[in-house]
Design a protein around this motif. Structure first.
Motif, PDB file in Angstrom:
ATOM      1  N   ALA A  88       0.834  -1.212   0.000  1.00  0.00           N
ATOM      2  CA  ALA A  88       0.000   0.000   0.000  1.00  0.00           C
ATOM      3  C   ALA A  88       0.866   1.258   0.000  1.00  0.00           C
ATOM      4  O   ALA A  88       0.544   2.256  -0.656  1.00  0.00           O
ATOM      5  CB  ALA A  88      -0.927  -0.010   1.210  1.00  0.00           C
ATOM      6  N   ILE A  89       1.960   1.207   0.734  1.00  0.00           N
ATOM      7  CA  ILE A  89       2.882   2.357   0.761  1.00  0.00           C
ATOM      8  C   ILE A  89       3.480   2.574  -0.625  1.00  0.00           C
ATOM      9  O   ILE A  89       3.579   3.721  -1.098  1.00  0.00           O
ATOM     10  CB  ILE A  89       3.984   2.140   1.813  1.00  0.00           C
ATOM     11  N   ILE A  90       3.877   1.498  -1.284  1.00  0.00           N
ATOM     12  CA  ILE A  90       4.437   1.612  -2.637  1.00  0.00           C
ATOM     13  C   ILE A  90       3.429   2.273  -3.571  1.00  0.00           C
ATOM     14  O   ILE A  90       3.771   3.165  -4.365  1.00  0.00           O
ATOM     15  CB  ILE A  90       4.843   0.223  -3.169  1.00  0.00           C
ATOM     16  N   ILE A  91       2.163   1.851  -3.494  1.00  0.00           N
ATOM     17  CA  ILE A  91       1.118   2.443  -4.334  1.00  0.00           C
ATOM     18  C   ILE A  91       0.921   3.909  -3.986  1.00  0.00           C
ATOM     19  O   ILE A  91       0.838   4.773  -4.873  1.00  0.00           O
ATOM     20  CB  ILE A  91      -0.204   1.672  -4.169  1.00  0.00           C
ATOM     21  N   LYS A  92       0.837   4.224  -2.690  1.00  0.00           N
ATOM     22  CA  LYS A  92       0.586   5.598  -2.249  1.00  0.00           C
ATOM     23  C   LYS A  92       1.698   6.533  -2.710  1.00  0.00           C
ATOM     24  O   LYS A  92       1.437   7.659  -3.177  1.00  0.00           O
ATOM     25  CB  LYS A  92       0.473   5.634  -0.731  1.00  0.00           C
ATOM     26  N   VAL A  93       2.939   6.091  -2.634  1.00  0.00           N
ATOM     27  CA  VAL A  93       4.054   6.922  -3.094  1.00  0.00           C
ATOM     28  C   VAL A  93       3.927   7.165  -4.596  1.00  0.00           C
ATOM     29  O   VAL A  93       4.117   8.291  -5.079  1.00  0.00           O
ATOM     30  CB  VAL A  93       5.406   6.262  -2.757  1.00  0.00           C
ATOM     31  N   GLY A  94       3.594   6.120  -5.346  1.00  0.00           N
ATOM     32  CA  GLY A  94       3.397   6.285  -6.786  1.00  0.00           C
ATOM     33  C   GLY A  94       2.287   7.270  -7.100  1.00  0.00           C
ATOM     34  O   GLY A  94       2.403   8.093  -8.020  1.00  0.00           O
ATOM     35  N   GLN A  95       1.203   7.205  -6.351  1.00  0.00           N
ATOM     36  CA  GLN A  95       0.103   8.153  -6.543  1.00  0.00           C
ATOM     37  C   GLN A  95       0.553   9.577  -6.247  1.00  0.00           C
ATOM     38  O   GLN A  95       0.250  10.509  -7.002  1.00  0.00           O
ATOM     39  CB  GLN A  95      -1.081   7.766  -5.658  1.00  0.00           C
ATOM     40  N   ASP A  96       1.264   9.754  -5.138  1.00  0.00           N
ATOM     41  CA  ASP A  96       1.726  11.095  -4.756  1.00  0.00           C
ATOM     42  C   ASP A  96       2.675  11.676  -5.799  1.00  0.00           C
ATOM     43  O   ASP A  96       2.693  12.896  -6.021  1.00  0.00           O
ATOM     44  CB  ASP A  96       2.433  11.043  -3.395  1.00  0.00           C
ATOM     45  N   MET A  97       3.438  10.814  -6.452  1.00  0.00           N
ATOM     46  CA  MET A  97       4.386  11.264  -7.467  1.00  0.00           C
ATOM     47  C   MET A  97       3.746  11.363  -8.850  1.00  0.00           C
ATOM     48  O   MET A  97       4.418  11.727  -9.808  1.00  0.00           O
ATOM     49  CB  MET A  97       5.581  10.301  -7.526  1.00  0.00           C
ATOM     50  N   GLU A 204       1.261 -11.030 -12.449  1.00  0.00           N
ATOM     51  CA  GLU A 204      -0.151 -11.324 -12.204  1.00  0.00           C
ATOM     52  C   GLU A 204      -0.537 -10.978 -10.772  1.00  0.00           C
ATOM     53  O   GLU A 204      -1.552 -10.332 -10.511  1.00  0.00           O
ATOM     54  CB  GLU A 204      -0.417 -12.803 -12.479  1.00  0.00           C
ATOM     55  N   THR A 205       0.280 -11.412  -9.811  1.00  0.00           N
ATOM     56  CA  THR A 205      -0.011 -11.117  -8.402  1.00  0.00           C
ATOM     57  C   THR A 205       0.057  -9.629  -8.128  1.00  0.00           C
ATOM     58  O   THR A 205      -0.787  -9.081  -7.410  1.00  0.00           O
ATOM     59  CB  THR A 205       0.979 -11.872  -7.494  1.00  0.00           C
ATOM     60  N   ALA A 206       1.049  -8.956  -8.695  1.00  0.00           N
ATOM     61  CA  ALA A 206       1.172  -7.510  -8.492  1.00  0.00           C
ATOM     62  C   ALA A 206      -0.047  -6.776  -9.017  1.00  0.00           C
ATOM     63  O   ALA A 206      -0.543  -5.825  -8.382  1.00  0.00           O
ATOM     64  CB  ALA A 206       2.443  -6.993  -9.163  1.00  0.00           C
ATOM     65  N   SER A 207      -0.573  -7.202 -10.170  1.00  0.00           N
ATOM     66  CA  SER A 207      -1.775  -6.572 -10.719  1.00  0.00           C
ATOM     67  C   SER A 207      -2.962  -6.764  -9.789  1.00  0.00           C
ATOM     68  O   SER A 207      -3.762  -5.840  -9.577  1.00  0.00           O
ATOM     69  CB  SER A 207      -2.093  -7.157 -12.098  1.00  0.00           C
ATOM     70  N   ARG A 208      -3.088  -7.937  -9.211  1.00  0.00           N
ATOM     71  CA  ARG A 208      -4.201  -8.204  -8.301  1.00  0.00           C
ATOM     72  C   ARG A 208      -4.094  -7.373  -7.028  1.00  0.00           C
ATOM     73  O   ARG A 208      -5.096  -6.892  -6.506  1.00  0.00           O
ATOM     74  CB  ARG A 208      -4.252  -9.693  -7.964  1.00  0.00           C
ATOM     75  N   ILE A 209      -2.871  -7.217  -6.538  1.00  0.00           N
ATOM     76  CA  ILE A 209      -2.680  -6.399  -5.337  1.00  0.00           C
ATOM     77  C   ILE A 209      -3.048  -4.952  -5.620  1.00  0.00           C
ATOM     78  O   ILE A 209      -3.718  -4.291  -4.814  1.00  0.00           O
ATOM     79  CB  ILE A 209      -1.227  -6.526  -4.837  1.00  0.00           C
ATOM     80  N   VAL A 210      -2.622  -4.434  -6.779  1.00  0.00           N
ATOM     81  CA  VAL A 210      -2.969  -3.068  -7.151  1.00  0.00           C
ATOM     82  C   VAL A 210      -4.482  -2.916  -7.282  1.00  0.00           C
ATOM     83  O   VAL A 210      -5.068  -1.938  -6.813  1.00  0.00           O
ATOM     84  CB  VAL A 210      -2.254  -2.661  -8.456  1.00  0.00           C
ATOM     85  N   ASP A 211      -5.131  -3.892  -7.914  1.00  0.00           N
ATOM     86  CA  ASP A 211      -6.586  -3.830  -8.045  1.00  0.00           C
ATOM     87  C   ASP A 211      -7.267  -3.806  -6.678  1.00  0.00           C
ATOM     88  O   ASP A 211      -8.207  -3.049  -6.443  1.00  0.00           O
ATOM     89  CB  ASP A 211      -7.101  -5.026  -8.846  1.00  0.00           C
ATOM     90  N   LEU A 212      -6.806  -4.639  -5.768  1.00  0.00           N
ATOM     91  CA  LEU A 212      -7.418  -4.733  -4.448  1.00  0.00           C
ATOM     92  C   LEU A 212      -7.228  -3.464  -3.637  1.00  0.00           C
ATOM     93  O   LEU A 212      -8.179  -2.949  -3.035  1.00  0.00           O
ATOM     94  CB  LEU A 212      -6.822  -5.925  -3.691  1.00  0.00           C
ATOM     95  N   LEU A 213      -6.021  -2.936  -3.622  1.00  0.00           N
ATOM     96  CA  LEU A 213      -5.707  -1.794  -2.756  1.00  0.00           C
ATOM     97  C   LEU A 213      -6.018  -0.446  -3.388  1.00  0.00           C
ATOM     98  O   LEU A 213      -6.147   0.548  -2.668  1.00  0.00           O
ATOM     99  CB  LEU A 213      -4.229  -1.841  -2.361  1.00  0.00           C
ATOM    100  N   ALA A 214      -6.156  -0.406  -4.710  1.00  0.00           N
ATOM    101  CA  ALA A 214      -6.356   0.883  -5.382  1.00  0.00           C
ATOM    102  C   ALA A 214      -7.571   0.874  -6.309  1.00  0.00           C
ATOM    103  O   ALA A 214      -7.594   1.568  -7.315  1.00  0.00           O
ATOM    104  CB  ALA A 214      -5.096   1.275  -6.151  1.00  0.00           C
TER     105      ALA A 214
END
Length: 393
Positions: A88-97, A204-214
């Motif tokens: 989630a932190i990785i996604i949030k940083v990407g969003q902020d940037m 595949e797993t990374a895509s699912r994690i992104v879908d779930l958390l974002a």
């Protein structure tokens, strides 16, 4: 090689698409094609041997959900709460940037390979720092989620998930054309890993994690006017790394009662329409498929029950997925062994082989299995990746 043929299908329903559709109706009404090329199994292709993960997310927000990195986290996909919080932190940083969602998928897949989404310390970390971490490693002087070495920052910085994610993104966005590269290639340009091919199996797993958390973000397409959900086509790439091979409506479906050996779907299109690679990968077949009489007659239009795929291409993608493109009008634009980007043109729609009119026969196979045993329905597969085949329910 033993070719599978599906026989003639039922008449295709007429499509009212203006003057062009009216001109094509007579042709499309009789459209049929082969059920697949090559009933054999290739074990040398490599790739993940596991079945593909099924994306269970419903709904997709073009604006993306912002993960609450302080709240409770789901324990899923084989990861605990602390690992999912790091994701989630990785996604949030990407969003902020303001890094596009494709970057989040690449970053998470990289972190899965490098650390299993655990914030690693090792013997180079002074005990006096007392930095929170989930594991202790022994990989030289590499630490943190991305196993970054001293040139990326101090030990304390590299073990800060937000800092390490930011440094990853800063280098990723400088890679030319990074969004259309294979995940492995893009990640390797950042990490310079000793095992560059290892990243692909986590896409595949990374895509699912992104879908779930974002909120389904892995299925979004980035356009100048804003993100669009479930609409990757015409060379536009979803954050999952996939795109529809051609625009057009699905006619004859996958293994219908009338055509049980039809191992793909037929997508209506006029002759000459550009066909694009559905995802980045390596070309493993690019040739003329013999007809039922063993003749190589791909340079002329085919006919029902002729047999064969005509001019066709098979591409091996991450995770052992294979896509097949049949009935090209002429020799494909790609060669065996060539690596292609998602959305790259590989040929043009035609009617070679077992076909009674211009269209693309499109197949998806799993477990690196090119035979009928590996074929799955392309419609849900592509929809789950944000690249639905137009006209498919």
């Amino acid at each position: 090689m033993s070719d599978e043929t599906s026989g003639a299908g039922s008449p295709r329903r007429s499509l009212r698409l203006g003057a062009l559709a009216a001109a094509l109706t007579a042709t499309l009404a009789l459209l049929c094609c082969t059920g697949g090329a090559g009933a054999f199994f290739l074990t040398e292709l490599g790739g993940d041997s596991d079945d593909p993960l099924t994306n269970s997310m419903s709904g997709c927000s073009p604006d993306h959900k912002v993960p609450d990195v302080t709240g409770s986290m789901p324990r899923t996909f084989g990861y605990g709460e602390r690992q999912m919080r790091n994701a989630a932190i990785i996604i949030k940083v990407g969003q902020d940037m303001k890094v596009p969602a494709r970057g989040w998928v690449i970053a998470i897949a990289t972190a899965i390979q490098e650390s299993g989404l655990k914030n690693y310390a090792n013997s180079t970390v002074p005990e006096s720092l007392a930095i929170p971490h989930e594991a202790v490693g022994s990989d030289h002087d590499s630490v943190g989620l991305f196993q970054q070495r001293p040139g990326w920052g101090t030990v304390a910085q590299r073990m800060n998930p937000s800092y390490s994610a930011r440094k990853f993104y800063e280098k990723l966005v400088k890679v030319p054309d990074w969004e259309k590269r294979s995940l492995t290639n893009a990640a390797q340009m950042v990490q310079i890993s000793a095992f560059p091919d290892a990243y692909a199996k986590h896409e595949e797993t990374a895509s699912r994690i992104v879908d779930l958390l974002a909120g389904g973000a892995a299925r979004t397409v980035r356009l100048p006017e804003g993100n669009v959900c479930d609409a990757a086509s015409k060379g536009q790439i979803a954050a999952s790394g996939w795109t529809a091979p051609i625009p057009g409506g699905v006619g004859s479906g996958f293994r219908t009662s009338q055509r049980p050996s039809h191992n793909g779907v037929d997508i209506a299109a006029p002759k000459g329409v550009l066909i694009r690679a559905a995802s980045a990968g390596r070309v493993i077949v690019s040739r003329c498929d013999p007809d039922n009489a063993g003749r190589l007659t791909c340079d002329v239009d085919g006919w029902p029950n002729k047999g064969g795929c005509g001019w066709f291409v098979d591409i091996l993608h991450a995770g052992g997925h294979i896509t097949r493109y049949c009935h090209l009008v002429e020799r494909p634009d790609v060669r065996v062994g060539q690596y292609v980007k998602a959305g790259q043109v590989i040929g043009k729609v035609g009617s070679s082989g077992n076909s009674s009119g211009p269209h693309l026969h499109f197949e998806v196979h799993v477990r690196s299995d090119r035979s009928s045993a590996g074929a799955i329905d392309p419609v849900p597969f592509m929809r789950e990746r944000g690249a639905p085949l137009k006209g498919a329910a």
